[in-house]
Design a protein around this motif. Structure first.
Motif, mmCIF file in Angstrom:
data_model
loop_
_atom_site.group_PDB
_atom_site.id
_atom_site.type_symbol
_atom_site.label_atom_id
_atom_site.label_comp_id
_atom_site.label_asym_id
_atom_site.label_seq_id
_atom_site.Cartn_x
_atom_site.Cartn_y
_atom_site.Cartn_z
ATOM 1 N N MET B 1 -5.918 0.767 9.726
ATOM 2 C CA MET B 1 -5.974 1.588 8.502
ATOM 3 C C MET B 1 -6.344 3.043 8.819
ATOM 4 N N LYS B 2 -7.398 3.176 9.640
ATOM 5 C CA LYS B 2 -7.865 4.520 10.014
ATOM 6 C C LYS B 2 -6.809 5.242 10.850
ATOM 7 N N LEU B 3 -6.153 4.490 11.722
ATOM 8 C CA LEU B 3 -5.120 5.083 12.571
ATOM 9 C C LEU B 3 -3.958 5.583 11.710
ATOM 10 N N ARG B 4 -3.580 4.762 10.697
ATOM 11 C CA ARG B 4 -2.488 5.161 9.806
ATOM 12 C C ARG B 4 -2.867 6.435 9.026
ATOM 13 N N ALA B 5 -4.124 6.470 8.589
ATOM 14 C CA ALA B 5 -4.598 7.669 7.869
ATOM 15 C C ALA B 5 -4.509 8.895 8.775
ATOM 16 N N LEU B 6 -4.878 8.708 10.024
ATOM 17 C CA LEU B 6 -4.846 9.830 10.972
ATOM 18 C C LEU B 6 -3.405 10.305 11.203
ATOM 19 N N ILE B 7 -2.484 9.322 11.340
ATOM 20 C CA ILE B 7 -1.072 9.676 11.561
ATOM 21 C C ILE B 7 -0.534 10.446 10.348
ATOM 22 N N LEU B 8 -0.861 9.935 9.149
ATOM 23 C CA LEU B 8 -0.398 10.619 7.926
ATOM 24 C C LEU B 8 -0.967 12.029 7.835
ATOM 25 N N LEU B 9 -2.233 12.171 8.200
ATOM 26 C CA LEU B 9 -2.883 13.488 8.144
ATOM 27 C C LEU B 9 -2.207 14.470 9.099
ATOM 28 N N VAL B 10 -1.936 13.999 10.313
ATOM 29 C CA VAL B 10 -1.268 14.867 11.297
ATOM 30 C C VAL B 10 0.136 15.240 10.807
ATOM 31 N N THR B 11 0.857 14.257 10.221
ATOM 32 C CA THR B 11 2.201 14.533 9.696
ATOM 33 C C THR B 11 2.155 15.591 8.602
ATOM 34 N N VAL B 12 1.178 15.447 7.696
ATOM 35 C CA VAL B 12 1.059 16.410 6.585
ATOM 36 C C VAL B 12 0.744 17.805 7.120
ATOM 37 N N VAL B 13 -0.145 17.897 8.091
ATOM 38 C CA VAL B 13 -0.481 19.209 8.664
ATOM 39 C C VAL B 13 0.755 19.828 9.316
ATOM 40 N N ALA B 14 1.537 18.998 10.039
ATOM 41 C CA ALA B 14 2.757 19.507 10.689
ATOM 42 C C ALA B 14 3.746 20.017 9.644
ATOM 43 N N LEU B 15 3.925 19.243 8.554
ATOM 44 C CA LEU B 15 4.839 19.667 7.480
ATOM 45 C C LEU B 15 4.350 20.958 6.827
ATOM 46 N N ALA B 16 3.034 21.053 6.646
ATOM 47 C CA ALA B 16 2.464 22.249 6.012
ATOM 48 C C ALA B 16 2.700 23.476 6.888
ATOM 49 N N ILE B 17 2.573 23.310 8.184
ATOM 50 C CA ILE B 17 2.800 24.444 9.097
ATOM 51 C C ILE B 17 4.274 24.845 9.063
ATOM 52 N N TYR B 18 5.179 23.852 9.063
ATOM 53 C CA TYR B 18 6.616 24.142 9.027
ATOM 54 C C TYR B 18 6.968 24.900 7.735
ATOM 55 N N ALA B 19 6.497 24.360 6.596
ATOM 56 C CA ALA B 19 6.782 25.018 5.312
ATOM 57 C C ALA B 19 6.077 26.374 5.250
ATOM 58 N N GLY B 20 4.864 26.400 5.803
ATOM 59 C CA GLY B 20 4.084 27.641 5.771
ATOM 60 C C GLY B 20 4.752 28.762 6.525
ATOM 61 N N LEU B 21 5.413 28.442 7.620
ATOM 62 C CA LEU B 21 6.090 29.485 8.400
ATOM 63 C C LEU B 21 7.224 30.115 7.584
ATOM 64 N N GLU B 22 7.914 29.280 6.774
ATOM 65 C CA GLU B 22 8.971 29.826 5.920
ATOM 66 C C GLU B 22 8.390 30.753 4.857
ATOM 67 N N PHE B 23 7.269 30.333 4.265
ATOM 68 C CA PHE B 23 6.608 31.190 3.279
ATOM 69 C C PHE B 23 6.164 32.506 3.936
ATOM 70 N N ARG B 24 5.595 32.368 5.132
ATOM 71 C CA ARG B 24 5.071 33.548 5.823
ATOM 72 C C ARG B 24 6.191 34.552 6.136
ATOM 73 N N ALA B 25 7.372 34.025 6.492
ATOM 74 C CA ALA B 25 8.500 34.912 6.814
ATOM 75 C C ALA B 25 8.856 35.801 5.629
ATOM 76 N N SER B 26 8.617 35.300 4.419
ATOM 77 C CA SER B 26 8.966 36.093 3.229
ATOM 78 C C SER B 26 8.020 37.267 3.030
ATOM 79 N N ARG B 27 6.980 37.340 3.833
ATOM 80 C CA ARG B 27 6.015 38.446 3.688
ATOM 81 C C ARG B 27 6.190 39.519 4.754
#
Lengths: 48, 374
Positions: B1-27
């Motif tokens: 359970m904890k491992l799955r939570a950790l994997i999901l957390l890492v995935t979300v952070v990776a997605l946030a960075i990917y999306a964040g870079l697109e937002f950042r480019a607009s600035r």
């Protein structure tokens, strides 16, 4: 000021969501928590 | 359970960075390549210090110098979902030559509005203009200041100093915020800085570039303050003699916050504004994408024109970006000529600006290629 209040609210919600992610009883709730986390994280990092 | 939570957390952070870079480019500002006539680059914060290091602190390109000739100010990107306004300003920056007088160009008047698109409009983040060997990408923005810079909107926007009431979202509309105030909201301080620029730099003629949907009544037009009416009349006659249909619209005295009204009333300048027809802003449009922005061709508007629902002629050729930019440049050149006719002692001497026909023939890319200007 409102900007930072909004930011603090996002940090608080993010902390609560991460706690839910950790404590969730099954994978569905975990996935839902992870999806809720995404926009909050973007907000907190000031990306959005 | 904890491992799955950790994997999901890492995935979300990776997605946030990917999306964040697109937002950042607009600035990040798109690079511009000013012509050899550039004298210096100022910033808007020099005219309102509160804007320093904010997203509104945009460049003011100065061409020529104060040599007894007139000073002309061009405003592009007041509304950043009106691409012909800032593309015309970019093209001027990269091609203009001056022998006498001075031209100030603010290509991203509301720089904050270029850092996002309007929710619900489905506008593309960028659009491409083909060059000879590559393409050059330009950002699409919004009519309004980014809510990250000014939030929340009031229920009713009360314009200062007139007391006129408008919808809350217009508190983030630069062209409803003039003359602005040093203690105003973020958009009001941008307007204040531009008003101060006009006063301190003794601007003689202001040309504010805009676009509007084809069903909007004030379209393919030059709007002029009373003081600028004679100059605008001559320009419109000249344009019509060359086959370009332009309407002449007087600035409404009771509609406050607009550049042509407030810069005319609060400074000594001759304030004008130009509108071209942009289907990607229209309410009748179909699929909205980068191609629509550049081609200006929409089948729904072809049908609308057949039943007289548009205020401008519209057919299967569409109204491409090069036509809209060409109209702005032709209008600008004629306004400067007309101003020179009326004030020959301070007439500026400009060159390097392509004519309407040259722009249609050579296309925009020929004048926006950093390595290959005609």
């Amino acid at each position: 000021m409102l900007f930072w209040i909004y930011w603090l609210m996002a940090v608080l919600l993010m902390a609560l969501t991460i706690r839910e992610l950790w404590r969730a009883p099954n994978w569905r709730t975990q996935l839902a928590s992870a999806l809720v986390l995404l926009p909050l994280l973007l907000r907190v990092l000031l990306f959005k | 359970m904890k491992l799955r939570a950790l994997i999901l957390l890492v995935t979300v952070v990776a997605l946030a960075i990917y999306a964040g870079l697109e937002f950042r480019a607009s600035r990040i500002d798109e690079p511009l390549y000013p012509s050899a006539s550039l004298s210096k680059v100022m910033r808007l914060s020099e005219f309102d210090a509160s804007l320093k290091n904010s997203r509104a602190d945009t460049e003011i390109y100065e061409f020529g110098r104060q040599d007894g000739g007139a000073t002309v100010l061009v405003l592009g990107g007041t509304h950043c979902d009106e691409p012909a306004s800032y593309i015309a300003a970019y093209l001027l920056i990269e091609n203009i030559a001056l022998d006498h007088g001075r031209v100030l160009i603010v290509p991203r008047a509301n720089r904050s509005a270029l850092s996002h698109t309007t929710i619900g409009e489905a506008h593309p983040a960028t659009f491409d203009i083909p060059l000879k060997r590559s393409v050059r990408s330009f950002r699409m923005g919004s009519r309004y200041t980014n809510p990250l810079d000014q939030w929340p909107d009031p229920e009713v926007f009360v314009h200062v100093p007139s007391g006129q009431e408008l919808s809350g979202a217009d508190s983030r509309n630069l062209n409803r915020s003039y003359p602005g105030a040093a203690d105003g909201n973020f958009t009001g301080r941008i307007a204040n800085a531009i008003t101060e620029l006009v006063k301190r730099e003794r601007v003689d003629l202001v040309v504010d570039l805009h676009e509007a949907s084809p069903e909007y009544p004030v379209i393919n037009a030059i709007v002029a303050h009373e003081r600028a009416m004679e100059c605008a009349s001559i320009a419109v006659l000249d344009l019509q003699l060359e086959g370009l249909e332009f309407a002449l619209e007087p600035s409404p005295p009771n509609f406050h916050g607009l550049s042509h009204r407030e810069l005319g009333d609060h400074t000594a300048t001759h304030a004008t504004l130009m509108e071209s027809a942009n289907v990607s802003q229209g309410r009748l449009r179909g699929r909205t994408n980068a191609d629509l922005v550049v081609s200006g061709l929409d089948s729904m508007y072809v049908r609308a024109a057949r039943i007289n629902m548009t205020r401008v002629p519209y057919d299967e050729q569409g109204i491409p970006l090069k036509v809209r930019v060409g109209r702005h440049l032709a209008g600008f050149a004629k306004l400067v000529n007309a101003f020179s006719q009326l004030n020959p002692e301070i007439a500026p001497a400009l060159s390097g600006i392509p004519t309407y026909d040259e722009l249609l023939q050579n296309d925009l890319g020929a004048y926006l290629d950093p390595h290959d200007h005609p």
